[in-house]
Design a protein around this motif. Structure first.
Motif, PDB file in Angstrom:
ATOM      1  N   GLU A 153      -3.732  34.511 -13.744  1.00 58.95           N
ATOM      2  CA  GLU A 153      -2.544  34.958 -14.517  1.00 58.95           C
ATOM      3  C   GLU A 153      -1.662  35.647 -13.294  1.00 58.95           C
ATOM      4  N   ALA A 154      -0.129  35.022 -13.522  1.00 64.15           N
ATOM      5  CA  ALA A 154       0.764  35.454 -12.631  1.00 64.15           C
ATOM      6  C   ALA A 154       1.415  36.653 -13.213  1.00 64.15           C
ATOM      7  N   THR A 155       1.760  37.604 -12.482  1.00 69.76           N
ATOM      8  CA  THR A 155       2.441  38.823 -13.125  1.00 69.76           C
ATOM      9  C   THR A 155       3.355  39.220 -11.940  1.00 69.76           C
ATOM     10  N   GLY A 156       4.724  38.781 -12.140  1.00 68.64           N
ATOM     11  CA  GLY A 156       5.666  39.221 -11.142  1.00 68.64           C
ATOM     12  C   GLY A 156       5.431  38.426 -10.051  1.00 68.64           C
ATOM     13  N   ASN A 157       5.384  39.275  -8.937  1.00 69.18           N
ATOM     14  CA  ASN A 157       5.420  38.723  -7.279  1.00 69.18           C
ATOM     15  C   ASN A 157       3.965  38.398  -7.101  1.00 69.18           C
ATOM     16  N   TYR A 158       3.019  38.696  -7.879  1.00 66.78           N
ATOM     17  CA  TYR A 158       1.507  38.707  -7.666  1.00 66.78           C
ATOM     18  C   TYR A 158       0.767  37.943  -8.754  1.00 66.78           C
ATOM     19  N   GLU A 172       0.550  36.174  -4.077  1.00 71.42           N
ATOM     20  CA  GLU A 172       0.893  34.700  -3.950  1.00 71.42           C
ATOM     21  C   GLU A 172       1.514  34.101  -5.032  1.00 71.42           C
ATOM     22  N   LYS A 173       2.019  32.774  -5.103  1.00 74.00           N
ATOM     23  CA  LYS A 173       2.470  32.270  -6.298  1.00 74.00           C
ATOM     24  C   LYS A 173       1.438  31.466  -6.988  1.00 74.00           C
ATOM     25  N   ILE A 174       1.454  31.222  -8.058  1.00 77.56           N
ATOM     26  CA  ILE A 174       0.378  30.843  -8.930  1.00 77.56           C
ATOM     27  C   ILE A 174       0.218  29.199  -8.687  1.00 77.56           C
ATOM     28  N   SER A 175       1.208  28.565  -8.115  1.00 74.32           N
ATOM     29  CA  SER A 175       1.124  27.172  -7.606  1.00 74.32           C
ATOM     30  C   SER A 175       0.400  27.144  -6.367  1.00 74.32           C
ATOM     31  N   ASP A 176       0.511  28.080  -5.499  1.00 76.66           N
ATOM     32  CA  ASP A 176      -0.414  28.083  -4.211  1.00 76.66           C
ATOM     33  C   ASP A 176      -1.729  28.267  -4.425  1.00 76.66           C
ATOM     34  N   ILE A 177      -2.401  28.873  -5.488  1.00 80.38           N
ATOM     35  CA  ILE A 177      -3.599  29.133  -5.896  1.00 80.38           C
ATOM     36  C   ILE A 177      -4.028  27.909  -6.466  1.00 80.38           C
ATOM     37  N   MET A 178      -3.057  27.239  -7.468  1.00 78.35           N
ATOM     38  CA  MET A 178      -3.671  26.120  -8.100  1.00 78.35           C
ATOM     39  C   MET A 178      -4.150  25.004  -7.159  1.00 78.35           C
ATOM     40  N   SER A 179      -3.394  24.908  -6.121  1.00 78.73           N
ATOM     41  CA  SER A 179      -3.631  23.786  -4.949  1.00 78.73           C
ATOM     42  C   SER A 179      -4.800  24.020  -4.234  1.00 78.73           C
ATOM     43  N   LEU A 181      -7.702  25.228  -5.782  1.00 72.93           N
ATOM     44  CA  LEU A 181      -8.706  25.378  -6.782  1.00 72.93           C
ATOM     45  C   LEU A 181      -9.049  23.609  -7.207  1.00 72.93           C
ATOM     46  N   PRO A 182     -10.280  23.533  -7.438  1.00 78.34           N
ATOM     47  CA  PRO A 182     -10.744  22.140  -7.902  1.00 78.34           C
ATOM     48  C   PRO A 182     -10.269  21.731  -8.972  1.00 78.34           C
ATOM     49  N   GLU A 183      -9.335  20.381  -9.076  1.00 82.48           N
ATOM     50  CA  GLU A 183      -8.581  19.995 -10.257  1.00 82.48           C
ATOM     51  C   GLU A 183      -9.276  19.583 -11.306  1.00 82.48           C
ATOM     52  N   ASP A 184     -10.777  19.286 -11.215  1.00 81.57           N
ATOM     53  CA  ASP A 184     -11.469  18.737 -12.333  1.00 81.57           C
ATOM     54  C   ASP A 184     -12.205  20.082 -13.029  1.00 81.57           C
ATOM     55  N   ALA A 185     -11.897  21.260 -12.670  1.00 84.45           N
ATOM     56  CA  ALA A 185     -12.645  22.415 -13.013  1.00 84.45           C
ATOM     57  C   ALA A 185     -11.670  23.574 -13.700  1.00 84.45           C
ATOM     58  N   PHE A 186     -10.193  23.271 -13.051  1.00 87.34           N
ATOM     59  CA  PHE A 186      -9.214  24.421 -13.284  1.00 87.34           C
ATOM     60  C   PHE A 186      -8.228  23.715 -14.032  1.00 87.34           C
ATOM     61  N   PHE A 187      -7.503  24.257 -14.695  1.00 87.85           N
ATOM     62  CA  PHE A 187      -6.107  23.467 -15.785  1.00 87.85           C
ATOM     63  C   PHE A 187      -5.168  24.647 -16.043  1.00 87.85           C
ATOM     64  N   GLN A 188      -3.915  24.253 -15.468  1.00 86.89           N
ATOM     65  CA  GLN A 188      -2.875  25.009 -15.683  1.00 86.89           C
ATOM     66  C   GLN A 188      -2.377  24.951 -17.131  1.00 86.89           C
ATOM     67  N   VAL A 189      -2.496  26.023 -18.159  1.00 83.36           N
ATOM     68  CA  VAL A 189      -2.267  25.963 -19.544  1.00 83.36           C
ATOM     69  C   VAL A 189      -0.942  26.407 -19.690  1.00 83.36           C
ATOM     70  N   HIS A 190      -0.339  27.303 -18.945  1.00 87.38           N
ATOM     71  CA  HIS A 190       0.872  28.298 -19.390  1.00 87.38           C
ATOM     72  C   HIS A 190       1.621  28.319 -17.875  1.00 87.38           C
ATOM     73  N   LYS A 191       3.069  28.444 -17.964  1.00 89.35           N
ATOM     74  CA  LYS A 191       3.442  28.966 -16.509  1.00 89.35           C
ATOM     75  C   LYS A 191       2.882  30.048 -15.856  1.00 89.35           C
ATOM     76  N   SER A 192       2.212  30.810 -16.573  1.00 97.78           N
ATOM     77  CA  SER A 192       1.584  32.081 -15.923  1.00 97.78           C
ATOM     78  C   SER A 192      -0.236  32.167 -16.096  1.00 97.78           C
ATOM     79  N   PHE A 193      -0.664  31.164 -16.487  1.00 96.50           N
ATOM     80  CA  PHE A 193      -2.092  30.957 -16.514  1.00 96.50           C
ATOM     81  C   PHE A 193      -2.686  29.708 -16.093  1.00 96.50           C
TER      82      PHE A 193
END
Length: 230
Positions: A153-158, A172-179, A181-193
């Motif tokens: 979960e993204a919360t402000g600058n964290y 960190e930015k949520i986009s950096d963490i997403m990069s 994570l394994p793309e077949d196991a994790f999915f972004q479903v909201h700008k903050s999640f």
């Protein structure tokens, strides 16, 4: 495991890099190489996934050596010369570390190495669920297994990485963490999640239930849900 070699003409550089690598459980040391010729011989007889490469070396410079390789392993450049960074990225290096670099910066570079792509080595069959990454939180590095992550979960600058038994706050930015994570196991479903597919209990309307947590689904991310059922 990521099998690596160190290519550098300075002994102190080998000591620092090997010391950093020894702390990380997903790295396996193969050989010290003190010039590009040694590295070439090593690559002929060993399966290598990652090279920590210095640029200013005798006999053959770092990028000159890299250009001789038909199928190069992943490369993280370690150098005191920042002016060659652009050329490095044109050669598809993973990261460019300027000496002296910190352990935190080193970990960020290693986390970019995607061990699912094996252009050179076909030995490792480690599943994504068995892998992990290091997160810096409260001035310490915490190892988190992918399989334990419920959601991010993204919360402000964290960002907050929530596992089955704890929450880890990371700057960190949520986009950096997403990069990472394994793309077949994790999915972004909201700008903050970001959610872990394996831990989803229910999907109901515009929300996802994971254990006792309710995760909202953003309108622009609804297409990502289709991939959950593939």
């Amino acid at each position: 495991m990521i099998k690596y070699i160190i290519v550098d003409d300075e002994h102190i550089a080998h000591e620092i890099i090997k010391g950093y690598c020894d702390v990380l459980p997903n790295l396996t040391f193969v050989q010290h190489c003190y010039d590009a010729i040694e590295a070439m011989e090593c690559l002929k007889t060993n399966e290598v996934d990652l090279i920590f490469l210095d640029l200013n070396m005798p006999k053959l410079k770092g990028f000159e050596f890299l250009k001789t390789l038909q199928k190069a392993p992943k490369v993280i450049v370690t150098t005191a010369y920042q002016e060659y960074a652009l050329e490095g990225y044109e050669l598809n290096i993973v990261d460019y570390l300027l000496k002296p670099f910190s352990f935190e910066r080193f970990i960020k570079a290693v986390n970019k190495v995607d061990v699912s792509v094996k252009e050179v080595s076909t030995v490792s069959n480690i599943k994504k669920e068995e892998e992990s990454l290091f997160l810096r939180s409260n001035k310490k590095h915490v190892q988190v297994k992918y399989q334990d992550i419920l959601f991010v979960e993204a919360t402000g600058n964290y960002i907050k990485v929530v596992t089955s038994d704890k929450e880890i706050q990371v700057r960190e930015k949520i986009s950096d963490i997403m990069s990472l994570l394994p793309e077949d196991a994790f999915f972004q479903v909201h700008k903050s999640f970001i959610v872990a597919k394996k831990h989803i209990n229910e999907i109901e309307g515009n929300r996802i239930l994971i254990h006792d947590f309710v995760i909202p689904i953003g309108k622009v991310y609804k297409n990502n849900l289709k991939r959950l059922f593939e």
